[in-house]
Design an enzyme around this catalytic site. Sequence first.
Site, PDB file in Angstrom:
ATOM      1  CG  ASP A  31     -24.257   0.338 -28.499  1.00  0.00           C
ATOM      2  OD1 ASP A  31     -25.028   1.429 -27.937  1.00  0.00           O
ATOM      3  OD2 ASP A  31     -24.657  -0.749 -28.246  1.00  0.00           O
ATOM      4  CG  ASN A  32     -26.891   2.316 -30.935  1.00  0.00           C
ATOM      5  OD1 ASN A  32     -26.595   0.871 -31.171  1.00  0.00           O
ATOM      6  ND2 ASN A  32     -27.907   2.568 -30.433  1.00  0.00           N
ATOM      7  CB  CYS A  36     -26.252  -3.606 -30.237  1.00  0.00           C
ATOM      8  SG  CYS A  36     -27.624  -2.836 -29.313  1.00  0.00           S
ATOM      9  CG  ASP A  88     -27.206  -1.670 -25.081  1.00  0.00           C
ATOM     10  OD1 ASP A  88     -27.080  -1.242 -26.204  1.00  0.00           O
ATOM     11  OD2 ASP A  88     -27.166  -2.973 -24.753  1.00  0.00           O
ATOM     12  CG  ASP A  89     -29.966   1.023 -27.790  1.00  0.00           C
ATOM     13  OD1 ASP A  89     -29.069   0.687 -28.477  1.00  0.00           O
ATOM     14  OD2 ASP A  89     -30.959   0.251 -27.345  1.00  0.00           O
TER      15      ASP A  89
END
Length: 516
Positions: A321-322, A87, A51-52
């Site tokens: 996700d990013n 997200c 995540d991130d």
Amino acid sequence: MASSKPGSGIRNPHRKASEGANALVFLTLLTCTLRCSEGTKASNIVLIVADDLDVELGGMTPMKKTTTLIGNAGVTFSNAYTVTPLCCPSRSSILSGRYPHNHMVHNNSLSGNCSSSDWQKGPESQAFPVYLSKQHYQTFYGGKYLNQYGVNEAGGVGHVPPGWDQWHALVGNSKYYNYTLSVNGKAEIHGDNYEKDYLTDLILNRSLTFLEDRSPLHPFFIMLCPPAPHSPWTAAPQYQKSFDDVKAPRDGSFNKPGKDKHWLLRQPVNPMLNSSIEYLDNAFRKRWQTLLSVDDMVEKLVNKLEAIQELNNTFIFFTSDNGYHTGQFSLPTDKRQLYEFDIRVPLLVRGPGIKPKQILQDPVVTIDLPLTILDIAGVNISALNMDGQSFLPQLTLSHGASSRSYFLVEYTGEGNVLEDPYCPKLGPGLANCFPDCVCEDAFNNTYACVRTLKGNNLQYCEFADNQSFVEVYNMTADPHQLENIVKKVDPALLQAMNQRLIKLQSCQGKSCQDIK
Ligand SMILES: *[C@@H]1O[C@H](CO)[C@@H](O)[C@H](O)[C@H]1NC(C)=O
Ligand SMILES: *[C@@H]1O[C@H](CO)[C@@H](O)[C@H](O)[C@H]1NC(C)=O
Ligand SMILES: *[C@@H]1O[C@H](CO)[C@@H](O)[C@H](O)[C@H]1NC(C)=O
Ligand SMILES: *[C@@H]1O[C@H](CO)[C@@H](O)[C@H](O)[C@H]1NC(C)=O
Ligand SMILES: *[C@@H]1O[C@H](CO)[C@@H](O)[C@H](O)[C@H]1NC(C)=O
Ligand SMILES: *[C@@H]1O[C@H](CO)[C@@H](O)[C@H](O)[C@H]1NC(C)=O
């Protein structure tokens, strides 16, 4: 729709044998390197989505075991991108294989379709796990799902998306402790005891149990979505002192003004306040600390796969996700921007038929993941309503030339309808503001970009603001995007990029794929 073989747990890649012997021989040759290694049983698949997790700021540096066990054992993609740097929209793209304009999840709120009932009735009901399940995969989900997952307005924890046999999904946004999980539709409340509750470890443990309990007759799919390295950056106790002397990187666009960029990037205080730099260095260090548990997760999972003799028949994908930024263009910490630090993601893949130690420059995007996974599973992907394309040929045959030469990145800015509590003086419409009135987002931070990677290595972006602001970067000459060259570029090229962008913004399925 994928046709699956009824009544058989074992997927037969030659189920279309009736189509003729020649076709059969051809198919066998084409797929055998990949799928015949264990008789007719399809390969297992693991997908890990952090995540991130950035790749531009060295986010993979603390991930030593992951780099060895997945990257060095297979392929590292050096040009992997998210199609939207936030997200919920990004995760919705990974699940549905669609650009945001086709899954209609525009932000992290229920009103922006994040885990909404429209999403559930629409794209989620055709997301890739549904097709894996039809291929008789045994499926397991563990960790963060979509930011609004579990809210009462959209089914609460009782909503278990179709396709999942084992469902251990986090309610709401990333947390490490004090969270609620939906365990197969029932709420399970957790406190803050490291041994019992630390989310990264807990989802790993549950996936190991799933592997022990699986049926050997069927292939399996595991999707693990740890909260790391998302805020609140709570590291495991044994890692809270790690990387003591690490600071955010100072190169590239760090602490630079965004003077030729759209209005939001012209607001940050420059040079940054010392307090902001201290804050972002601390965030940077804590992010790395939380990643050490993800690295342990990868190691323990790989060890388990080896112990149950499935490692050589399992594809493992590791991505995010990013991306993320810490001080780039004087923005303290977040994602949401169109620049490389926010849109580039790590992507490592190992698996049967993949040669070790490869670095592939072929551009791939997050919406390609579900199609690649379904391609491995033997689903007829040409019949699916997805916008991406499979990169399985690049993985297994090391085809130098990918068929993708451009893609779309689209983002809808988030804002507060009222003033942001941290910066009322800027008025309504902004979001994620810091006390010095540097804001990370605004309703009109809404943009679409086309990125070309073959021929011209260019990024062309248009904002939906009242200036129709345009940013253009020559990614070869200026990889840190310090200079917006919109006023220097041949107008004919700008027009061609604008035309391509317009087409991509309304593309669907095959029309999103490369048009030569
Ligand atoms: C995978 O490993 C198992 C156990 O070590 C072995 O029996 C099998 O032949 C291997 N398969 C391949 C394709 O190497
Ligand atoms: C939410 O998604 C549905 C289709 O699934 C769409 O009709 C609706 O307009 C979307 N809402 C927003 C705010 O985009
Ligand atoms: C978890 O919640 C308890 C009770 O509200 C609180 O005392 C504790 O500080 C929280 N722990 C974390 C890590 O947030
Ligand atoms: C995970 O399993 C390990 C090994 O059994 C155990 O030590 C740890 O406490 C478990 N953690 C969680 C959060 O379940
Ligand atoms: C900010 O930090 C720099 C470098 O550490 C230092 O030279 C400067 O004096 C600091 N400024 C303030 C206002 O504390
Ligand atoms: C999310 O999108 C919806 C629909 O466009 C909008 O009403 C809402 O204000 C957005 N939320 C935020 C935080 O921007």
